[in-house]
Design a protein around this motif. Structure first.
Motif, PDB file in Angstrom:
ATOM      1  N   GLU A   7       0.786   5.007  -2.071  1.00 35.93           N
ATOM      2  CA  GLU A   7       0.625   4.857  -2.918  1.00 35.93           C
ATOM      3  C   GLU A   7       2.426   4.646  -4.335  1.00 35.93           C
ATOM      4  OE1 GLU A   7      -1.607   7.704  -5.059  1.00 35.93           O
ATOM      5  OE2 GLU A   7      -0.507   7.483  -6.700  1.00 35.93           O
ATOM      6  N   SER A  43      -0.902   4.077   5.068  1.00 41.67           N
ATOM      7  CA  SER A  43      -0.866   2.939   3.364  1.00 41.67           C
ATOM      8  C   SER A  43       0.149   4.687   2.367  1.00 41.67           C
ATOM      9  CB  SER A  43      -2.109   3.747   2.667  1.00 41.67           C
ATOM     10  OG  SER A  43      -2.068   5.013   2.473  1.00 41.67           O
ATOM     11  N   SER A  77      -6.917   5.948   0.395  1.00 42.28           N
ATOM     12  CA  SER A  77      -7.448   6.240   1.813  1.00 42.28           C
ATOM     13  C   SER A  77      -7.721   7.058   2.317  1.00 42.28           C
ATOM     14  CB  SER A  77      -6.435   5.194   2.415  1.00 42.28           C
ATOM     15  OG  SER A  77      -5.654   6.135   3.188  1.00 42.28           O
ATOM     16  N   GLU A 108      -6.517   2.890  -4.497  1.00 39.41           N
ATOM     17  CA  GLU A 108      -7.495   3.222  -3.779  1.00 39.41           C
ATOM     18  C   GLU A 108      -6.760   4.357  -2.147  1.00 39.41           C
ATOM     19  OE1 GLU A 108      -4.425   0.198  -2.004  1.00 39.41           O
ATOM     20  OE2 GLU A 108      -4.606  -0.782  -4.278  1.00 39.41           O
ATOM     21  N   ASP A 123       2.634  -3.053  -7.166  1.00 39.05           N
ATOM     22  CA  ASP A 123       0.960  -2.256  -6.977  1.00 39.05           C
ATOM     23  C   ASP A 123       0.911  -1.451  -7.929  1.00 39.05           C
ATOM     24  OD1 ASP A 123      -1.116  -0.681  -4.028  1.00 39.05           O
ATOM     25  OD2 ASP A 123      -0.939  -1.392  -6.340  1.00 39.05           O
ATOM     26  N   ARG A 175      -1.435   8.934   3.736  1.00 39.81           N
ATOM     27  CA  ARG A 175      -0.922   8.500   2.372  1.00 39.81           C
ATOM     28  C   ARG A 175       0.003   9.623   2.425  1.00 39.81           C
ATOM     29  NH1 ARG A 175      -2.972   7.487  -3.173  1.00 39.81           N
ATOM     30  NH2 ARG A 175      -2.991   9.702  -2.980  1.00 39.81           N
ATOM     31  N   GLU A 228       4.906   1.309   5.730  1.00 38.52           N
ATOM     32  CA  GLU A 228       3.061   0.523   5.949  1.00 38.52           C
ATOM     33  C   GLU A 228       3.450   0.010   7.181  1.00 38.52           C
ATOM     34  OE1 GLU A 228       1.855   0.097   1.614  1.00 38.52           O
ATOM     35  OE2 GLU A 228       3.272  -1.680   2.708  1.00 38.52           O
TER      36      GLU A 228
END
Lengths: 617, 256
Positions: free
Chosen positions: A382, A380, A347, A345, A340, A351, A374
């Motif tokens: 990163e 979420s 959120s 993104e 990724d 996170r 996750e």
């Protein structure tokens, strides 16, 4: 893939792309020279003839390697095989682009964004500074000197400086853009300065004599006349930035450098080309486009020509836009993106950032940690993967990364600077308490496997000389050449201690180079002795032999997750979730997963997912 | 032997009062200049290279400022003028023309009127009129760029640009110096006719004594930063000054 061919493909691609156009340009100039000669314009004829001569040489210089490589293919006794190999590589590259078109597009866009933002900002700052220097001439020497210094700082070193300076923005796009910005400043400032000073003094005198204010002189006369020089500076800055931005992948900024780094680590030429070819095309396209813009605004361009070029550029932009639109409409990639990389993104709620070092095993471990968080907590994640050297640790301290996997021996010697120990438990306990006290970091229970340094030689050599241990090999070392990764050369538990422990000496001073490249150098026979990772999939893939550490020189390197304590306090459920991984990854699990990614070119996310579902059941 | 004409009707448009300009190391570039330029006359400053003629010219439109003494333009010392206002009242033509290469002929001529915000229509009129005045067909030349012109045509445009905002004073720094002899003679003839018609006050720098004799109402001869002779062409020829004689002697042989 045979190493000989790894140079064949790129060179043939480049030369084929370049030598024919160069030849055609030479012919065009030669024809023009002849026409002018007949028209009696001898001066301009000579000029064109000179250009024709230069392009002739360019064409020959590019064409010759193709001819030689062709000859080499024939001489190798298996021309068909060589040619077929090249064709196969081209097809593999093409199908890679097709299969990963979304990821390629998004990486290319990231790359473009980095370059555009950085050089755009450099232009916004650099042009006024350049103008200022023409007004306050005494400033020009110090300012240009400073800009010059920025340019000479190696990019990785600059990234290293920026991490502590920028605090919570120390990794990712921000430092990459800042570094590219600093690199772009010099050519822009210098060209603005020299471009304006290069304006015909008579023109400037006339302008002032007729009563133009300094501002009018600048806007109406100096800037328009210096514009082509200023844009030439912008061209240089942009091309440099496109190249340098590939290195930004090392600090998690994404871009096409991801493929290049990954390809280097995985010994995969196709992956390297997948990053290098689009980057090179981007540099050429940027140069060409800015060249067109330069032409459009040049004072000597006629209005009609200007219109044509504008139409041409608009058409180009439209076609590019349409192409991107079509690509983004297409079905999701057959192969999921292996990492990724967008990482953007945001959120609003929970996170965390998971980091990884810059080699395959770390990508897999990072992915395992990320997916566990996750799926079990819904927080979420990163991913800030591919951080070189001790960037992971520094990023943790700066608060940019919340978790990554570290090795006890590395933490013990390289980060905490203790003398190497061989007692695994003692090392781990010491690391855990020191990390808590000194860095406010929590070291979780070991994952199970331990990844130690592996002293590697070629498999055929080991078999022929019947070598099993490092002591066995030490006898042959004086005739051998060695190469080590940068950190192995300098760390406490690295080469200096190893040489002492085994009384090693080589034919010359060991070469210090990128760790991934030492594998290539060993496999290609350029060196005979390297230090790799014991869990590395490449060991099997390249038929390398791991010598036994019979004097137990290397300290134990147990892998364990390191987390920021404040993150754990915020999300206690993460500690709970990660407990499930403790002791679950064995040496053979790790080697198998590394092999799946390095040798079988499987997707990192997929490999991690399969492993996680296997330990659940 | 510096001398000012005491002609009752003549009005001093430019006046130098004991003007000196020192270089940064204290060497004088021009020293103790005192003279007047009267309305409608063409004063030609003659001298060798480096004798201070061009410097004197730049002191008038304040591209340079005197170290001592003062330059008075239309009754006020240049130091009291707003430099921009002053320069827009003074036309300026230089040897290299200084035409803006990225402007068409029309835009070059329109420069000062545009800076002064004349109405568009008036500017267009003016461009047409001036091109015709300097002998260039407006239909052909207005939209050309300087690089598409010959040397002589460029100088004509340079003169038109200097005349554009109808300034009472015009400074010309060897405007015909870089031209071939035939074109130069042609332009000198037209220029003489033009000045007779326009009644401008002109200060004209040259090192060509032939040109000075042809165009000047008075000649000022420079030597080493000083004004050695200032007189009408007829009297200049009889002045007996060493430098003047040297210049006149050069006429005999070389026609340049």
């Amino acid at each position: 893939m045979k190493p000989a061919r790894s140079y064949l493909l790129p060179s043939i691609l480049v030369t084929l792309l370049c030598c024919w156009p160069a030849g055609i340009v030479a012919i065009v100039y030669a024809t023009r020279a002849r026409k002018r000669w007949q028209a009696g314009e001898y001066g301009r004829a000579a000029e064109a003839a000179e250009r024709a001569r230069i392009w002739c040489w360019v064409s020959v210089g590019l064409g010759l390697p193709v001819a030689l490589l062709g000859l080499a293919a024939v001489m190798s006794g298996d021309p068909a095989g060589q040619v077929a190999g090249v064709v196969r590589d081209v097809i593999r590259l093409g199908s890679f682009f097709v299969a990963n078109r979304r990821e390629v597009t998004s990486l290319a866009l990231q790359h473009l964004l980095l370059v555009a933002v950085a050089t755009g900002a450099a232009a916004i700052v650099g042009v006024p500074v350049g103008v200022l220097l023409t007004r306050q001439r005494w400033l020009s020497k110090p300012v240009l000197a400073v800009a010059n210094i920025f340019q000479t700082v190696p990019s990785l070193a600059l990234f290293g400086f920026l991490i502590p300076l920028l605090g919570s923005h120390g990794i990712g796009r921000v430092p990459a853009i800042i570094a590219l910005f600093l690199y772009s400043l010099l050519p822009i400032i210098r060209n603005t300065f020299t471009g304006i000073l290069g304006v015909d003094p008579a023109v400037r005198e006339a302008a002032r004599g007729m009563g133009m204010t300094d501002w009018q002189l600048l806007i109406q006369v100096e800037l328009p006349l210096a514009m082509s020089v200023i844009i030439a500076g912008l061209r240089v800055a942009t091309v440099i930035s496109v190249g340098t931005a590939t290195i930004a992948a090392a600090i998690g900024a994404g871009g096409l450098g991801m493929y290049i780094f990954r390809g280097l680590r995985m010994y995969d030429n196709i992956l390297i080309l997948a990053g290098a070819v689009p980057a090179a095309l981007m540099a050429l396209a940027a140069d060409f486009t800015l060249g067109l813009i330069e032409k459009v605004i040049a004072p000597e361009t006629s209005r009609r020509k200007r219109l044509w070029v504008l139409v041409l550029m608009a058409a180009g932009v439209l076609i590019l836009g349409a192409a991107l639109f079509v690509i983004s409409l297409g079905r999701p990639d057959d192969q999921r993106p292996s990492q990724d990389v967008a990482g953007s993104e945001v959120s609003p709620g929970a996170r965390v950032v998971v980091g990884s070092k810059d080699f395959t095993e770390q990508f897999i471990l990072g992915e395992i940690v990320a997916q566990t968080i996750e799926t079990k907590t819904g927080i979420s994640v990163e991913r800030q993967f591919n951080l070189g050297g001790d960037l992971c640790h520094r990023a943790m301290l700066a608060g940019n990364v919340d978790a990554y996997v570290e090795y006890s021996g590395t933490a013990f010697t390289a980060i905490l600077k203790h003398q190497p120990l061989s007692d695994a438990r003692a090392v781990f306990d010491q690391v855990r308490s020191d990390y808590g006290e000194r860095f406010n970091l929590e070291v979780l229970e070991p994952l199970g496997f331990s990844s130690t340094f592996a002293i590697l030689i070629r498999g055929d050599v080991a078999r022929r000389l019947n070598l099993k241990t490092i002591s066995d090999a030490a006898r042959y070392a004086p005739e051998w050449h060695a190469a080590f990764g940068q950190d192995f050369m300098s760390r406490q538990d690295g080469y200096p201690g190893l040489a002492k422990a085994y009384d090693l000496s080589f034919a010359d001073v060991p070469r210090e180079m990128d760790l991934a490249l030492t594998y290539r150098a060993l496999a290609d026979g350029q060196v005979d002795f390297i230090a790799g990772n014991s869990t590395d999939g490449l060991i099997e893939k390249l038929d390398l032999y791991q010598l036994e550490d019979d004097r137990h020189y290397f300290p134990p390197y147990e892998a364990a997750i390191v987390m920021r304590k404040d993150t754990l306090a915020r999300f206690p459920q993460i500690a709970e979730a990660l407990k499930a991984l403790a002791g679950k990854i064995t040496d053979s699990d790790m080697r198998r997963m590394n092999y799946a990614v390095d040798a079988e070119h499987r997707d990192v996310k997929q490999v991690a997912r399969e492993f996680l579902s296997a330990i659940k059941h | 032997m510096v001398q000012t004409p005491q002609d009752g009707e003549s009005e001093a448009v430019v006046e130098f009062r004991d003007v000196s300009l020192l270089a940064s190391r204290g060497r004088p570039i021009v020293s103790q200049l005192s003279f007047t330029v009267t309305r409608g006359e063409t004063l030609v400053l003659l001298g060798r290279s480096g004798s201070g003629k061009t410097t004197t010219l730049k002191l008038v439109n304040r591209l340079l400022e005197p170290t001592s003494g003062e330059v008075i333009v239309e009754g006020r010392p240049t130091s009291e003028w707003d430099a921009i206002r002053l320069r827009r009242r003074i036309g300026y033509v230089i040897q290299e023309t200084g035409l803006f290469p990225h402007f068409t002929v029309a835009r070059n001529i329109a420069l000062v009127p545009k800076l002064e915000r004349w109405p568009e229509e008036q500017i267009r009129e003016r461009i047409r009129g001036l091109l015709a005045l300097v002998g260039l067909d407006p239909g052909v030349f207005a939209s050309r760029y300087p690089r598409e012109l010959s040397g002589g045509q460029r100088q004509r445009v340079g003169v038109a640009r200097a005349l554009a905002a109808d300034p009472p004073i015009i400074l010309m720094d060897e405007p015909f110096g870089a031209l071939d002899p035939l074109t130069r003679a042609e332009l000198q003839r037209e220029f003489a006719e033009l000045t007779a018609r326009l009644n401008k006050t002109i200060v004209f720098v040259t090192h060509d004594v032939r040109e000075a004799l042809k165009l000047a109402s008075r000649i000022g001869l420079f030597r080493d930063g000083r004004l050695a002779v200032l007189d009408t062409p007829a009297k200049f020829a009889r002045s007996g000054d060493e430098e003047a004689v040297a210049f006149l002697d050069s006429l005999g042989g070389a026609t340049e």
